[in-house]
Write a protein that holds these residues in place. Structure first.
Motif, PDB file in Angstrom:
ATOM      1  N   ALA A  78       2.462  -5.553   8.954  1.00  0.00           N
ATOM      2  CA  ALA A  78       3.327  -4.485   9.464  1.00  0.00           C
ATOM      3  C   ALA A  78       4.733  -5.056   9.628  1.00  0.00           C
ATOM      4  CB  ALA A  78       2.761  -3.938  10.767  1.00  0.00           C
ATOM      5  N   VAL A 110      -1.752  -7.039   2.851  1.00  0.00           N
ATOM      6  CA  VAL A 110      -1.487  -5.683   2.381  1.00  0.00           C
ATOM      7  C   VAL A 110      -0.382  -5.099   3.253  1.00  0.00           C
ATOM      8  CG1 VAL A 110      -2.435  -3.383   2.027  1.00  0.00           C
ATOM      9  CG2 VAL A 110      -3.834  -5.394   1.541  1.00  0.00           C
ATOM     10  N   ASP A 111       0.764  -4.915   2.670  1.00  0.00           N
ATOM     11  CA  ASP A 111       1.942  -4.403   3.362  1.00  0.00           C
ATOM     12  C   ASP A 111       1.759  -2.907   3.605  1.00  0.00           C
ATOM     13  OD1 ASP A 111       4.515  -3.485   4.077  1.00  0.00           O
ATOM     14  OD2 ASP A 111       5.478  -5.092   2.949  1.00  0.00           O
ATOM     15  N   ILE A 112       1.826  -2.474   4.879  1.00  0.00           N
ATOM     16  CA  ILE A 112       1.583  -1.070   5.223  1.00  0.00           C
ATOM     17  C   ILE A 112       2.851  -0.356   5.696  1.00  0.00           C
ATOM     18  CG2 ILE A 112      -0.848  -1.439   5.749  1.00  0.00           C
ATOM     19  CD1 ILE A 112      -0.106  -1.550   8.720  1.00  0.00           C
ATOM     20  N   VAL A 117      -8.061  -4.169   1.962  1.00  0.00           N
ATOM     21  CA  VAL A 117      -8.368  -5.187   2.973  1.00  0.00           C
ATOM     22  C   VAL A 117      -9.880  -5.343   3.134  1.00  0.00           C
ATOM     23  CG1 VAL A 117      -8.199  -5.758   5.430  1.00  0.00           C
ATOM     24  CG2 VAL A 117      -6.188  -4.941   4.198  1.00  0.00           C
ATOM     25  N   TYR A 139      -3.646  -6.889   7.199  1.00  0.00           N
ATOM     26  CA  TYR A 139      -2.516  -5.965   7.109  1.00  0.00           C
ATOM     27  C   TYR A 139      -1.228  -6.666   7.529  1.00  0.00           C
ATOM     28  CZ  TYR A 139      -6.206  -2.448   6.912  1.00  0.00           C
ATOM     29  OH  TYR A 139      -7.311  -1.725   6.554  1.00  0.00           O
ATOM     30  N   ALA A 190      -4.993   1.229   1.384  1.00  0.00           N
ATOM     31  CA  ALA A 190      -4.782   0.030   2.198  1.00  0.00           C
ATOM     32  C   ALA A 190      -6.097  -0.446   2.801  1.00  0.00           C
ATOM     33  CB  ALA A 190      -3.769   0.319   3.298  1.00  0.00           C
ATOM     34  N   LEU A 221      -8.021  -0.143  10.611  1.00  0.00           N
ATOM     35  CA  LEU A 221      -6.567  -0.115  10.754  1.00  0.00           C
ATOM     36  C   LEU A 221      -6.190   0.763  11.940  1.00  0.00           C
ATOM     37  CD1 LEU A 221      -3.644  -0.570   9.572  1.00  0.00           C
ATOM     38  CD2 LEU A 221      -4.038   1.500   8.209  1.00  0.00           C
ATOM     39  N   ALA A 266       0.825  -1.202   0.000  1.00  0.00           N
ATOM     40  CA  ALA A 266       0.000   0.000   0.000  1.00  0.00           C
ATOM     41  C   ALA A 266       0.861   1.255   0.000  1.00  0.00           C
ATOM     42  CB  ALA A 266      -0.907  -0.002   1.219  1.00  0.00           C
TER      43      ALA A 266
END
Length: 339
Positions: free
Chosen positions: A29, A49-51, A19, A27, A15, A211, A9
Motif C-alpha cells: 500500500a 502486489v501494489d494495490i 497474493v 500487498y 489482487a 485484504l 493490481a
C-alpha cells in the motif's frame, strides 16, 4: 540481495488471487513500513502486489452517524475529513499525532493497522526474536526494554504495539472489513490484534490473501467529545510512552458512559475494561479517575527498564478523563446546560 517480483493490481479480485497463489505474496500500500521490513530482512516476500490503484479510498457516511473508511484512504485525508473531525475527533487526533506529515500523506489506513512493531530486537536479524523467528527466544526480556510493554505480555514477547490509530478504533468498537478467497467478513477491531501468548508471530486473524478493504466506525454520540492524549519522550514525531483514547458522558456529576483505550504500554491496543467498570455510574471526579487508573494498571508486569511506564500510564488516564469531562462541562455551559 533476494529477488523480488512486483505486480500492480487493477482490481480487488485480481489482487487477492495473485497474493493467495504465492505463499510469500504480500500487498503493498503506502509502503512506509513494508519496504523497511523487507530491506532489513525482518520480513520476507517473493511477490509484492501494489494495490494503490484499487478503488478502496474515500469515506462514506453511514446511517445514524457512523463512518466507513476505505482501507486505502491516506491518513492525512482521514485526519482532515469533516465527518471525522466533527463526530470522531479521537481518530483525527490519533492520526495527526501518529506520524510526520510526509508519512501521513503516504500511509494508508489499512496499512497503519498492519504496521510491525518497533522493537529493536525484532528488526535486528542477529537477535533472538520469537516474532520474527518463532522459537528463538525474546532478547528483550532481559535486554534493553525501556520502550516495551507492561500489559498483555508473555514470556515469549513484550513488544509494544505501535499504532495510535488502532487505540482510537478499539475505544470506538470499530470493525475491520476484509475480503479474501472465501468472501467478505467483518472482524471487531478488538479481536483484530492477537495477544502474543506463545505465538507472537501471529499478530492478526487474517488468512493468507485476505485484504483489508474498509474500517467501519459505528455511531456513538459520546465520541463527539472524544480525545487522544499521547505522552512521549519528545514533542516531535515519536512513539508513545503512554497514550489514551477517551470519550466520556457525564450526567448529574456521574459517569453515564465511558470509552477508554491505552497505547504505548501494551502488546496490542488495550481496551481499559477494568477502568471502565470502576467508572461506570460513579462520580466523575479526579479521585474516581485515579482509582480507575490504578485498577487498570494492576496487571502490569514491568521489566528491568520499563517499570517507570506504569505511573505515566496512570497519569495519562487521569488527564485524558479530566480533559474529556471539562470539555463536556464547557460545552454544556455554552448551550444553556444542554450537551
Amino acid at each position: 540481495m533476494r529477488p523480488l517480483e512486483y505486480a500492480r493490481a487493477s482490481d480487488v479480485t485480481g489482487a487477492i488471487a495473485a497474493v493467495t497463489a504465492d505463499p510469500r505474496g504480500a500487498y503493498l500500500a503506502g509502503g512506509t513500513t513494508k519496504v523497511d521490513m523487507l530491506r532489513i530482512g525482518a520480513e520476507r516476500s517473493d511477490l509484492l502486489v501494489d494495490i494503490n490503484d484499487l478503488p478502496l479510498g474515500g469515506i462514506e457516511d453511514l446511517p445514524g452517524g457512523g463512518l466507513r473508511i476505505g482501507a486505502m484512504a491516506r491518513m492525512s485525508d482521514v485526519a482532515e475529513a469533516p465527518g471525522v473531525v466533527d463526530r470522531f475527533p479521537v481518530i483525527s487526533q490519533a492520526l495527526l499525532l501518529g506520524a510526520s506529515a510526509q508519512l501521513r500523506n503516504m500511509a494508508s489506513m489499512g496499512g497503519n493497522l498492519l504496521q510491525r512493531v518497533r522493537c529493536g530486537y525484532f528488526r535486528d536479524r542477529h537477535s533472538a526474536c520469537n516474532k520474527r523467528e518463532p522459537g528463538t527466544g525474546c532478547a528483550a526480556l532481559d535486554g534493553v526494554n525501556r520502550g516495551h510493554a507492561v500489559l498483555g505480555t508473555s514470556e515469549h514477547c513484550i513488544a509494544t504495539h505501535p499504532s495510535d490509530l488502532a487505540v482510537a478504533l478499539v475505544a470506538l468498537d470499530a470493525a475491520v472489513h476484509v475480503r479474501g478467497p472465501d468472501g467478505d467478513r467483518a472482524i471487531p477491531v478488538g479481536d483484530f490484534f492477537l495477544p502474543p501468548g506463545d505465538t507472537p508471530h501471529l499478530e492478526h486473524p487474517l488468512d493468507h490473501g485476505e485484504l483489508i478493504v474498509a474500517i467501519e466506525v459505528p455511531p456513538a454520540e459520546v465520541a463527539r467529545r472524544s480525545l487522544y492524549l499521547k505522552v512521549r519522550d519528545r514533542e516531535s514525531y515519536e512513539f508513545a510512552l503512554a497514550s489514551a483514547a477517551a470519550a466520556l458522558r457525564v450526567e448529574d456529576g456521574r459517569v453515564a458512559e465511558v470509552r477508554l483505550a491505552l497505547g504505548g504500554v501494551a502488546t496490542r491496543p488495550w481496551r481499559a475494561h477494568r477502568a471502565e467498570r470502576v467508572l461506570a455510574g460513579g462520580p466523575a471526579d479526579r479521585a474516581a479517575f485515579a482509582r480507575a487508573a490504578r485498577e487498570e494498571m494492576l496487571p502490569a508486569v514491568p521489566r528491568s527498564m520499563n517499570g517507570f511506564k506504569v505511573e505515566p500510564a496512570r497519569r495519562t488516564i487521569v488527564r485524558a478523563l479530566e480533559t474529556a469531562a471539562e470539555a463536556q462541562a464547557g460545552a454544556g455551559a455554552g448551550t444553556g446546560g444542554r450537551s
